[in-house]
Motif scaffolding. Sequence first.
Motif, PDB file in Angstrom:
ATOM      1  N   ARG A   6       0.842  -1.186   0.000  1.00  0.00           N
ATOM      2  CA  ARG A   6       0.000   0.000   0.000  1.00  0.00           C
ATOM      3  C   ARG A   6       0.880   1.240   0.000  1.00  0.00           C
ATOM      4  O   ARG A   6       1.764   1.392   0.821  1.00  0.00           O
ATOM      5  CB  ARG A   6      -0.896  -0.013   1.242  1.00  0.00           C
ATOM      6  CG  ARG A   6      -1.719   1.250   1.348  1.00  0.00           C
ATOM      7  CD  ARG A   6      -2.727   1.156   2.479  1.00  0.00           C
ATOM      8  NE  ARG A   6      -3.786   0.271   2.087  1.00  0.00           N
ATOM      9  CZ  ARG A   6      -3.936  -0.950   2.535  1.00  0.00           C
ATOM     10  NH1 ARG A   6      -3.073  -1.425   3.374  1.00  0.00           N
ATOM     11  NH2 ARG A   6      -4.917  -1.724   2.145  1.00  0.00           N
ATOM     12  N   LYS A  52      -9.652   2.613  10.681  1.00  0.00           N
ATOM     13  CA  LYS A  52      -8.342   2.369  10.090  1.00  0.00           C
ATOM     14  C   LYS A  52      -8.342   1.077   9.300  1.00  0.00           C
ATOM     15  O   LYS A  52      -8.845   0.044   9.760  1.00  0.00           O
ATOM     16  CB  LYS A  52      -7.275   2.312  11.185  1.00  0.00           C
ATOM     17  CG  LYS A  52      -5.855   2.144  10.640  1.00  0.00           C
ATOM     18  CD  LYS A  52      -4.826   2.260  11.749  1.00  0.00           C
ATOM     19  CE  LYS A  52      -3.412   2.121  11.212  1.00  0.00           C
ATOM     20  NZ  LYS A  52      -2.385   2.266  12.268  1.00  0.00           N
ATOM     21  N   ASP A  53      -7.783   1.115   8.108  1.00  0.00           N
ATOM     22  CA  ASP A  53      -7.645  -0.070   7.274  1.00  0.00           C
ATOM     23  C   ASP A  53      -6.253  -0.660   7.512  1.00  0.00           C
ATOM     24  O   ASP A  53      -5.250  -0.038   7.172  1.00  0.00           O
ATOM     25  CB  ASP A  53      -7.828   0.306   5.802  1.00  0.00           C
ATOM     26  CG  ASP A  53      -7.709  -0.902   4.883  1.00  0.00           C
ATOM     27  OD1 ASP A  53      -7.535  -2.023   5.393  1.00  0.00           O
ATOM     28  OD2 ASP A  53      -7.789  -0.710   3.656  1.00  0.00           O
ATOM     29  N   TYR A  54      -6.199  -1.855   8.087  1.00  0.00           N
ATOM     30  CA  TYR A  54      -4.914  -2.483   8.400  1.00  0.00           C
ATOM     31  C   TYR A  54      -4.371  -3.312   7.239  1.00  0.00           C
ATOM     32  O   TYR A  54      -3.319  -3.928   7.361  1.00  0.00           O
ATOM     33  CB  TYR A  54      -5.047  -3.358   9.654  1.00  0.00           C
ATOM     34  CG  TYR A  54      -5.241  -2.544  10.907  1.00  0.00           C
ATOM     35  CD1 TYR A  54      -4.153  -2.015  11.590  1.00  0.00           C
ATOM     36  CD2 TYR A  54      -6.524  -2.276  11.394  1.00  0.00           C
ATOM     37  CE1 TYR A  54      -4.328  -1.259  12.739  1.00  0.00           C
ATOM     38  CE2 TYR A  54      -6.702  -1.520  12.540  1.00  0.00           C
ATOM     39  CZ  TYR A  54      -5.606  -1.015  13.206  1.00  0.00           C
ATOM     40  OH  TYR A  54      -5.778  -0.256  14.335  1.00  0.00           O
ATOM     41  N   GLY A  55      -5.085  -3.312   6.123  1.00  0.00           N
ATOM     42  CA  GLY A  55      -4.597  -4.007   4.944  1.00  0.00           C
ATOM     43  C   GLY A  55      -4.613  -5.505   5.113  1.00  0.00           C
ATOM     44  O   GLY A  55      -5.504  -6.076   5.747  1.00  0.00           O
ATOM     45  N   GLU A  80      -8.744 -10.781  13.339  1.00  0.00           N
ATOM     46  CA  GLU A  80      -9.860  -9.916  12.940  1.00  0.00           C
ATOM     47  C   GLU A  80     -10.715  -9.522  14.145  1.00  0.00           C
ATOM     48  O   GLU A  80     -11.261  -8.425  14.188  1.00  0.00           O
ATOM     49  CB  GLU A  80     -10.740 -10.629  11.909  1.00  0.00           C
ATOM     50  CG  GLU A  80     -10.035 -10.931  10.589  1.00  0.00           C
ATOM     51  CD  GLU A  80      -9.398 -12.298  10.547  1.00  0.00           C
ATOM     52  OE1 GLU A  80      -9.397 -12.911   9.463  1.00  0.00           O
ATOM     53  OE2 GLU A  80      -8.897 -12.764  11.595  1.00  0.00           O
ATOM     54  N   ASN A  85     -10.800  -4.429  10.719  1.00  0.00           N
ATOM     55  CA  ASN A  85     -10.570  -4.075   9.319  1.00  0.00           C
ATOM     56  C   ASN A  85      -9.196  -4.560   8.858  1.00  0.00           C
ATOM     57  O   ASN A  85      -8.292  -3.773   8.579  1.00  0.00           O
ATOM     58  CB  ASN A  85     -10.695  -2.561   9.142  1.00  0.00           C
ATOM     59  CG  ASN A  85     -10.966  -2.185   7.695  1.00  0.00           C
ATOM     60  OD1 ASN A  85     -11.187  -3.044   6.853  1.00  0.00           O
ATOM     61  ND2 ASN A  85     -10.927  -0.904   7.405  1.00  0.00           N
ATOM     62  N   LYS A  87      -7.316  -8.052   6.566  1.00  0.00           N
ATOM     63  CA  LYS A  87      -7.469  -9.276   5.794  1.00  0.00           C
ATOM     64  C   LYS A  87      -6.317 -10.208   6.139  1.00  0.00           C
ATOM     65  O   LYS A  87      -5.153  -9.831   6.037  1.00  0.00           O
ATOM     66  CB  LYS A  87      -7.467  -8.978   4.295  1.00  0.00           C
ATOM     67  CG  LYS A  87      -7.607 -10.221   3.416  1.00  0.00           C
ATOM     68  CD  LYS A  87      -7.577  -9.852   1.947  1.00  0.00           C
ATOM     69  CE  LYS A  87      -7.709 -11.084   1.055  1.00  0.00           C
ATOM     70  NZ  LYS A  87      -7.635 -10.734  -0.392  1.00  0.00           N
TER      71      LYS A  87
END
Length: 350
Positions: A6, A52-55, A80, A85, A87
């Motif tokens: 990212r 927050k998107d932790y990827g 999770e 958030n 994957k």
Amino acid sequence: MSVRKRATAGLLLRGLAVLLMSVLLGGCAGRPAGSLGAAPVGEAEDGAEAPKDYGEIRLGYQFGTGYLPVEVMVEHRLIEKRLGNVKVTRQQLGGGGALTEAVLAGSTDVVFMGLGPFFVGWGKGIDWKIAAAMQDMPIGLNSAKPGATSLRDIGPEDRIALPGINSIQHVMLAMEAQKQLGDPRALDELLVAMPHPEGERALLAGSEITFHYTAPPYLQRERQQPGIAKIVDSYETMGQKHTFNVMVVPAWFKEENPELYQALVDAYTEATEWVRANPAEAADLMIRLGDRTDRDELIAQITHPDVVWTIEPHGLMKIVTFMKEAGFLDKAPADWREVTWENLHHLNGN
């Protein structure tokens, strides 16, 4: 998208700086060029702070009962549960060498492996440490050669399957060779690298593979077959219980993703405790994921007195000191804390 890949405009200068540093210091010792941490907190359309998107966190591991807590952590979505958030993906590879290559290539973030390849990578300058031990568990050498009872019965015509050169199986075989044959590398020319399932099939098929240094459940499953005999196990070689596998986290990942790192450690600890408390359910999970071992046998392996499901590392210094003396490494750490992250330092490791 993986946390490594990212990139945003706001991180451009930082990425260039990392690239320059990797060129100056050499690619092997640090994070792969082009790796970036998780995306920063964004903003929703109404101006409120978005979650927050932790990827993506990519987990690499091998085959066998020893990796059961990894399966539990993923199947129960324990990472999770803590972050939401994020994957989580996983991939199984045939040996510690392949896992090391995956880390260096940037295709895997966190790996679960034996102590042998971990120490070899550390000795070569890979900037990674142990975030958790996975268990104390004996591994061992089985034989299909009629009449064989010790390493002295292994001849030049024999072949020994194990997961890879520098694997913990290789290290334990070398340690036993030092004791029985006076030379830790006496059997190196006879080694054949094979993932555990392939080694089991080759041994039982009566191929050129006459010995197999392996781990549960393959270790016990082979010994239940006619003509297969135990030669030695690693607890006998070491003279003590010892850590078999470890969770290894590169420095770049820990530093750039502290919340994700903590969630990973906590999730893995919970998974380990769950396996210890729920052996029957753990065996059912293994079978559901494709293990063909008898359920009662799996439960017996999980609950065997020789198997301790713990994140506390044991035997690290004895193993790594031998590896240096036998030529696997050019250096050894002065203390087990030198090769582990600080979340383990309050434990009674050795």
